[in-house]
Design a protein around this motif. Structure first.
Motif, PDB file in Angstrom:
ATOM      1  N   VAL A  98       0.814  -1.214   0.000  1.00 35.10           N
ATOM      2  CA  VAL A  98       0.000   0.000   0.000  1.00 35.10           C
ATOM      3  C   VAL A  98       0.849   1.267   0.000  1.00 35.10           C
ATOM      4  CG1 VAL A  98      -2.061  -1.008   1.004  1.00 35.10           C
ATOM      5  CG2 VAL A  98      -0.282  -0.159   2.508  1.00 35.10           C
ATOM      6  N   SER A  99       2.147   1.114   0.290  1.00 33.39           N
ATOM      7  CA  SER A  99       3.000   2.303   0.327  1.00 33.39           C
ATOM      8  C   SER A  99       3.581   2.632  -1.041  1.00 33.39           C
ATOM      9  CB  SER A  99       4.129   2.122   1.332  1.00 33.39           C
ATOM     10  OG  SER A  99       3.588   1.999   2.630  1.00 33.39           O
ATOM     11  N   LEU A 100       3.558   1.669  -1.938  1.00 31.14           N
ATOM     12  CA  LEU A 100       3.800   1.971  -3.355  1.00 31.14           C
ATOM     13  C   LEU A 100       2.428   2.108  -3.988  1.00 31.14           C
ATOM     14  CD1 LEU A 100       6.582  -0.635  -4.253  1.00 31.14           C
ATOM     15  CD2 LEU A 100       6.855   1.831  -4.221  1.00 31.14           C
ATOM     16  N   ASP A 101       2.304   3.001  -4.956  1.00 37.03           N
ATOM     17  CA  ASP A 101       1.011   3.183  -5.607  1.00 37.03           C
ATOM     18  C   ASP A 101       0.629   1.890  -6.327  1.00 37.03           C
ATOM     19  OD1 ASP A 101      -1.172   3.875  -7.149  1.00 37.03           O
ATOM     20  OD2 ASP A 101      -0.439   5.888  -7.547  1.00 37.03           O
ATOM     21  N   PRO A 102      -0.464   1.242  -5.894  1.00 34.79           N
ATOM     22  CA  PRO A 102      -0.818  -0.056  -6.486  1.00 34.79           C
ATOM     23  C   PRO A 102      -1.179   0.025  -7.965  1.00 34.79           C
ATOM     24  CG  PRO A 102      -2.548   0.701  -5.004  1.00 34.79           C
ATOM     25  CD  PRO A 102      -1.383   1.629  -4.824  1.00 34.79           C
ATOM     26  N   LEU A 103      -1.459   1.223  -8.474  1.00 34.50           N
ATOM     27  CA  LEU A 103      -1.876   1.341  -9.869  1.00 34.50           C
ATOM     28  C   LEU A 103      -0.718   1.730 -10.789  1.00 34.50           C
ATOM     29  CD1 LEU A 103      -5.315   3.172  -9.504  1.00 34.50           C
ATOM     30  CD2 LEU A 103      -4.773   0.756  -9.296  1.00 34.50           C
ATOM     31  N   ARG A 104       0.484   1.833 -10.207  1.00 31.07           N
ATOM     32  CA  ARG A 104       1.606   2.245 -11.055  1.00 31.07           C
ATOM     33  C   ARG A 104       2.714   1.218 -11.059  1.00 31.07           C
ATOM     34  NH1 ARG A 104       3.028   8.404 -10.985  1.00 31.07           N
ATOM     35  NH2 ARG A 104       4.970   7.339 -11.224  1.00 31.07           N
ATOM     36  N   GLU A 109       7.458   4.332 -10.218  1.00 26.79           N
ATOM     37  CA  GLU A 109       7.496   4.862  -8.861  1.00 26.79           C
ATOM     38  C   GLU A 109       8.904   5.339  -8.512  1.00 26.79           C
ATOM     39  OE1 GLU A 109       4.399   5.566  -7.833  1.00 26.79           O
ATOM     40  OE2 GLU A 109       4.600   4.517  -5.920  1.00 26.79           O
ATOM     41  N   GLN A 147       6.543  -4.419 -13.535  1.00 26.90           N
ATOM     42  CA  GLN A 147       5.424  -5.005 -12.803  1.00 26.90           C
ATOM     43  C   GLN A 147       4.848  -4.026 -11.790  1.00 26.90           C
ATOM     44  OE1 GLN A 147       7.250  -8.666 -11.391  1.00 26.90           O
ATOM     45  NE2 GLN A 147       6.070  -9.799 -12.913  1.00 26.90           N
ATOM     46  N   TYR A 148       3.722  -4.446 -11.204  1.00 33.56           N
ATOM     47  CA  TYR A 148       3.060  -3.649 -10.177  1.00 33.56           C
ATOM     48  C   TYR A 148       3.350  -4.257  -8.808  1.00 33.56           C
ATOM     49  CZ  TYR A 148       0.577  -1.814 -14.184  1.00 33.56           C
ATOM     50  OH  TYR A 148       0.267  -1.230 -15.375  1.00 33.56           O
ATOM     51  N   HIS A 150       1.653  -5.479  -6.480  1.00 33.78           N
ATOM     52  CA  HIS A 150       1.012  -6.725  -6.052  1.00 33.78           C
ATOM     53  C   HIS A 150       1.621  -7.950  -6.737  1.00 33.78           C
ATOM     54  CE1 HIS A 150      -1.291  -6.102  -9.805  1.00 33.78           C
ATOM     55  NE2 HIS A 150      -1.372  -7.402  -9.810  1.00 33.78           N
ATOM     56  N   GLN A 151       2.390  -7.730  -7.781  1.00 38.61           N
ATOM     57  CA  GLN A 151       2.983  -8.868  -8.485  1.00 38.61           C
ATOM     58  C   GLN A 151       4.321  -9.267  -7.880  1.00 38.61           C
ATOM     59  OE1 GLN A 151       2.648  -6.846 -12.327  1.00 38.61           O
ATOM     60  NE2 GLN A 151       1.391  -8.550 -13.034  1.00 38.61           N
TER      61      GLN A 151
ATOM     62  N   THR B   3       4.359 -15.175  -9.850  1.00 39.97           N
ATOM     63  CA  THR B   3       5.037 -14.255 -10.746  1.00 39.97           C
ATOM     64  C   THR B   3       5.812 -15.015 -11.810  1.00 39.97           C
ATOM     65  OG1 THR B   3       6.700 -14.189  -9.040  1.00 39.97           O
ATOM     66  CG2 THR B   3       5.287 -12.267  -9.254  1.00 39.97           C
ATOM     67  N   PRO B 219      -1.389   5.478   2.287  1.00 37.42           N
ATOM     68  CA  PRO B 219       0.055   5.434   2.524  1.00 37.42           C
ATOM     69  C   PRO B 219       0.884   5.762   1.275  1.00 37.42           C
ATOM     70  CG  PRO B 219      -0.983   3.515   3.498  1.00 37.42           C
ATOM     71  CD  PRO B 219      -2.048   4.255   2.769  1.00 37.42           C
ATOM     72  N   PHE B 220       0.427   5.323   0.094  1.00 42.29           N
ATOM     73  CA  PHE B 220       1.229   5.592  -1.102  1.00 42.29           C
ATOM     74  C   PHE B 220       1.305   7.088  -1.395  1.00 42.29           C
ATOM     75  CE2 PHE B 220      -2.986   4.968  -2.999  1.00 42.29           C
ATOM     76  CZ  PHE B 220      -3.080   6.109  -3.765  1.00 42.29           C
ATOM     77  N   THR B 223       4.089   8.296   0.741  1.00 46.47           N
ATOM     78  CA  THR B 223       5.348   7.941   0.076  1.00 46.47           C
ATOM     79  C   THR B 223       5.624   8.888  -1.080  1.00 46.47           C
ATOM     80  OG1 THR B 223       4.906   5.635   0.609  1.00 46.47           O
ATOM     81  CG2 THR B 223       6.634   6.055  -0.987  1.00 46.47           C
ATOM     82  N   ARG B 227       8.750  11.923  -1.719  1.00 50.08           N
ATOM     83  CA  ARG B 227       9.718  11.994  -2.817  1.00 50.08           C
ATOM     84  C   ARG B 227       9.947  13.423  -3.260  1.00 50.08           C
ATOM     85  NH1 ARG B 227       6.464   7.353  -5.547  1.00 50.08           N
ATOM     86  NH2 ARG B 227       7.363   5.595  -4.447  1.00 50.08           N
ATOM     87  N   ARG B 241      -6.222   8.597 -10.713  1.00 50.98           N
ATOM     88  CA  ARG B 241      -6.520   7.239 -11.184  1.00 50.98           C
ATOM     89  C   ARG B 241      -7.320   6.464 -10.160  1.00 50.98           C
ATOM     90  NH1 ARG B 241      -1.711   3.862 -14.019  1.00 50.98           N
ATOM     91  NH2 ARG B 241      -3.295   2.476 -14.835  1.00 50.98           N
ATOM     92  N   ILE B 315      -7.405   0.525 -15.733  1.00 51.59           N
ATOM     93  CA  ILE B 315      -7.008   1.411 -14.639  1.00 51.59           C
ATOM     94  C   ILE B 315      -6.341   0.622 -13.516  1.00 51.59           C
ATOM     95  CG2 ILE B 315      -7.847   3.031 -12.901  1.00 51.59           C
ATOM     96  CD1 ILE B 315     -10.142   3.684 -14.806  1.00 51.59           C
ATOM     97  N   PRO B 317      -4.446  -2.614 -12.384  1.00 47.24           N
ATOM     98  CA  PRO B 317      -3.754  -3.838 -12.798  1.00 47.24           C
ATOM     99  C   PRO B 317      -4.023  -5.019 -11.863  1.00 47.24           C
ATOM    100  CG  PRO B 317      -2.211  -2.272 -11.837  1.00 47.24           C
ATOM    101  CD  PRO B 317      -3.524  -1.556 -11.999  1.00 47.24           C
TER     102      PRO B 317
END
Lengths: 536, 323
Positions: A98-104, A109, A147-148, A150-151, B3, B219-220, B223, B227, B241, B315, B317
């Motif tokens: 959740v601390s990385l944007d899950p959609l990017r 990032e 990858q994202y 979650h992967q 993966t 949280p993101f 983060t 930056r 998004r 939108i 993934p």
């Protein structure tokens, strides 16, 4: 020169009426690792975020002195802070999912930091991101960058998060519970990575609830409680010879081999710290309450439990340890009769349990009860505490009120909590309510699936003590699932080490943990962060 | 899915698209078939002889009756009639209106254009207004944000016909800036589109703003801020998004509002379009036209919801996994 110097830092959230930080002084020198340790609500995270100007909306920050790189941070505007974030201090939060944007994409990032500070020209950013991923030990960086979050596995995405924090090569890295959501072997890897950054000259500010985690890496430790630093000093000194009562309490509350059979909470303080013993419990070595024989279970084609056998006797505690995905929780579901095994069986009190129909099982369900990691999820949010506990008794009624009050008293809660909603309770109180509900039908077996993992160490100590008392009084059999080897060593008689659905080693807990035979057990034990003064 | 397997596959399958896309298209076809069957059952269930029902208020002559019997195959078995009907639909033959004496396909073709123009203009107006409102006010506790919130509430609670009448009263009758009725190019499109789009912008604006504000607290977002990026970049690069996901969910509802509202707005502004056609077909019990309209709305809904579902995949993934 100090990177950051703060004196008498105060942070308040006036709208919420909270004084989160009340006079903290702190300095971080170049290349130094400082740790702030404390329980939830101690103000440690707020302190860390204030240092990069991310206290959040509605906060008022005051300080006697607040200098960042020798400049007065109290006079920074948004633009001033932005220039420092990422460039002067990188921030690593817990749980990269959740601390990385899950959609990017992970690579984007990381490149974002490079773009924000124009560290690398646009054309070189993707390549630099790969380089950074490689530097934090992510294999196949080309694949991972595309990858994202979650992967990626938990360890890989935490590494990616660290890569994004160090992308602009800041002299300071602030890590807020960087290993909390991770398995113990992965935690060890991440700690090694942070230690390597430190060896390269990056200063670290580590925030953690776990003294053991920071003890291996921190030069100095600050112990925080209720927004105040109660103790500060070199790590070795604070851990081996704490001055403050709260620090002592925290250290004593850590369960370990040495604390077996004793209370973890409310130890005598003031000079001497003596552990008081828990009441004696008797293990009935006659016929077992739960017999699990050659159990196999699968989700679709994937085998998750493979040939698992064990027995639990009345009054006995069997611990199950293993990392995420090892099949621990599936074993719990099988014992609870919530899942049908592919082969093998579970017997309860010597009669078939997993192989019979649900209609035959239902009248006997009261004898096996569950205590889960997150009690709030297991409560109907519209029920009051009284109704939650009365439900297994047959629903709330006037006559059952006394019984509910009795159960609340057993778990150390006042009877007037009956009308409250669980959401308004603290984490420890919620888990007590969950235990009271599990005790209501007078079960013979309690299945505890990570029952203390979400709790602060002092609350964890209270809950573990409570379980010990219940077991001594009722002779309940306990199946105790945890990823925390210290907790399992403290509470269990026998232990099963699981990996990929199989039991790789089992036996008496001292034997398995002190003289491990299997490599995996050794690896697990080796990855546990050691507290210098664990034998307190 | 591990993966590892992910690295082994290529193209659509590698991205985890294939499964969801195929499933979604299959479901769409099934819904269209169900709608076609429902329309057919409606015809059979209307009391009276099927020939009488189809003629309705049209001219009743023996030749007409014979024509209907051959065109609908009414002299054949029930099952055969149903299959023939489906085959005709597959060929794009929607039948004839015996009231209006014209092919239903022709009728729709002449009326669908103005309605689509109206709906699209209204949608664009609504979406743009919502985006502007949400982006300028999200996360800011200012008087402007409060005002925007209030006006959204007003926009949501006003039915399109009322907005239409008010707009007419002010801009056409009093100021004379826009024509009162008819379809004379873009000028005559402005007021109806505003009347229709205002409700959408109200709801969409609220959903977008809530989504933005929620995303900015995740949280993101912390983060991302750590930056050193600007707040504007945080919104454009991250939060928007996330805010789009719940907004996209509403698209199906928008289509309902747009086409339902179009009937009324077209009446208020005296515009040609599907609205007028629907009204006259239903009041005149012109079954072939009603059946075609049922099918048309099913096609629109299926298309829109398929696009909505696929844009989720685009939108988010995390939804692409099941292969």
């Amino acid at each position: 020169m100090s990177l950051i110097e703060v004196e008498d830092l105060r942070v308040a959230f006036p709208k919420a009426g909270v004084q989160a930080v009340r006079g903290v002084s702190l300095s971080i020198a170049e290349g130094e690792c400082v740790a702030i340790v404390g329980e939830s609500g101690s103000g440690k995270s707020v302190t860390a975020r204030t240092l990069v100007g991310l206290t959040g909306p509605g906060a008022t920050v005051t300080a006697g002195r607040f200098s960042v790189k020798g400049r007065d941070a109290l006079r920074f505007g948004q633009r001033g802070w932005r220039r420092l974030r990422g460039r002067f201090a990188g921030l690593v939060l817990q749980d990269a999912l959740v601390s990385l944007d899950p959609l990017r994409r992970v690579g984007d990032e990381i490149a974002e930091v490079l773009a924000a500070h124009d560290v690398v020209p646009r054309a070189g950013r993707a390549a630099k991101a790969l380089e950074l991923l490689e530097a934090v030990g992510v294999p196949e960086p080309e694949l991972r960058a595309r990858q994202y979050a979650h992967q990626l596995s938990g360890g890989l995405r935490q590494r990616a998060l660290i890569a994004s924090a160090i992308a602009a090569d800041p002299p300071l890295l602030i890590a807020d519970e960087p290993t909390t959501a991770l398995d113990v072997t992965v935690q060890a890897q991440i700690l090694r990575l942070l230690a390597a950054r430190k060896a390269q000259g990056t200063a670290l500010l580590m925030i953690s609830h776990d003294l053991a985690v920071v003890s291996s890496i921190a030069d100095r430790v600050l112990v925080m409680k209720d927004g105040v630093v109660v103790e500060e000093g070199p790590t070795a000194r604070v851990l081996s010879d704490p001055d403050d009562d709260y620090t002592k309490l925290l250290l004593a509350a850590v369960p370990s081999a040495a604390s077996r059979g004793t209370r973890l909470s409310a130890i005598a303080t003031g000079g001497v710290s003596l552990r008081t013993p828990l009441p004696e419990r008797k293990v009935d070595h006659g016929s077992p309450v739960v017999e699990v024989s050659r159990l196999c279970a699968a989700y679709g084609p994937r085998k998750v439990v493979d040939d698992v056998s064990f027995e639990v006797h009345a009054g006995e505690t069997v611990g199950i340890v293993g990392e995420s995905g090892s099949g621990k929780t599936t074993v719990a579901r099988l014992v609870l009769g919530l899942m049908t095994p592919v082969s093998g069986q579970v017997r309860l009190n010597g009669t078939p349990w997993s192989t019979v129909s649900e209609r035959e099982r239902r009248p006997r369900r009261s004898s096996v009860q569950l205590i889960s990691q997150n009690p709030l999820d297991s409560f109907d949010p519209r029920y009051t505490v009284g109704r939650l506990i009365a439900e297994p008794l047959g629903g709330p009624s006037r006559e059952r009120r006394d019984r509910v009050a009795e159960l609340l008293a057993r778990v150390g809660l006042p009877a007037d909590l009956m009308t409250s909603h669980p959401r308004r309770l603290s984490g420890g109180q919620r888990q007590r309510v969950a235990i009271a509900r599990a005790l209501a039908p007078q079960p013979q077996v309690l299945v505890c699936d990570e029952p203390v993992s979400a709790l602060d160490v002092s609350i964890q100590a209270q809950v573990l003590d409570l379980l010990g008392e219940i077991q001594a009084a009722d002779g309940t059999a306990l199946i105790f699932i945890s990823h925390d080897l210290g907790v399992v060593h403290h509470i269990s008689d026998r232990v099963l080490v699981m990996r990929d659905g199989q039991v790789v080693e089992d036996g008496h807990v001292d034997e398995v943990f002190f003289l491990p035979k299997h490599d995996y057990t050794r690896e697990l034990l080796g990855a546990v962060p050691k507290l210098v003064s664990a034998e307190l | 899915m591990s993966t590892l397997t992910l690295t082994r596959r290529r193209g659509l399958a590698a991205a985890g698209w294939a499964g969801p896309v195929v499933r979604r298209l299959g479901a769409g076809v099934a819904v269209l078939w169900a709608a076609a069957t429902a329309a057919y059952l409606a015809l059979l269930l209307v009391p009276g002889d099927t020939v009488d029902v189809l003629i309705a208020d049209g001219v009743d002559t023996p030749e007409r009756r014979a024509q209907i019997i051959t065109e609908w195959g009414l002299d054949r078995s029930q099952a055969r009639q149903y299959v023939d009907y489906l085959v005709r639909l597959l060929h794009g033959d929607l039948g004839r209106s015996y009231v209006l004496q014209r092919g239903v396909g022709d009728l729709l073709a002449t009326q669908v254009g103005p309605t689509i123009r109206l709906a699209l203009t209204a949608a664009v107006f609504g979406v743009v207004l919502a985006l502007v409102l949400a982006l300028t006010t999200a996360g800011r506790r200012s008087w402007f944000g409060g005002l925007a919130g209030m006006s959204e509430l007003v926009a949501v609670s006003m039915p399109p016909f009322l907005v239409g009448l008010l707009l007419l009263a002010v801009f056409s009758f009093t100021l004379g800036w826009f024509p009162v009725s008819g379809d004379r190019g873009f000028v005559s499109l402005v007021l109806p589109a505003v009347a229709l789009g205002l409700q959408i912008s109200g709801v969409l604006g609220q959903v977008l703003r809530e989504g933005l504000e929620r995303a900015l607290e995740e949280p993101f977002a912390v983060t991302a801020r750590s930056r050193g990026i600007t707040e504007r970049r945080l919104v454009a690069g991250h939060a928007l998004r996330h805010a789009l996901l719940p907004a996209v969910t509403l698209t199906g509802w928008f289509v309902g509002v747009l086409f339902g509202g179009a009937i009324i707005v077209e009446a208020v502004f005296g515009r040609p379009g599907l609205g007028q056609l629907t009204l006259s077909a239903v009041t005149g019990k012109d079954m072939p036209v009603v059946m075609a309209l049922i099918l048309l709305s099913a096609v629109v809904y299926v298309t829109v919801s398929t696009i909505v579902d696929l844009s989720y995949l685009l939108i988010d993934p995390r939804l692409r996994r099941s292969g």
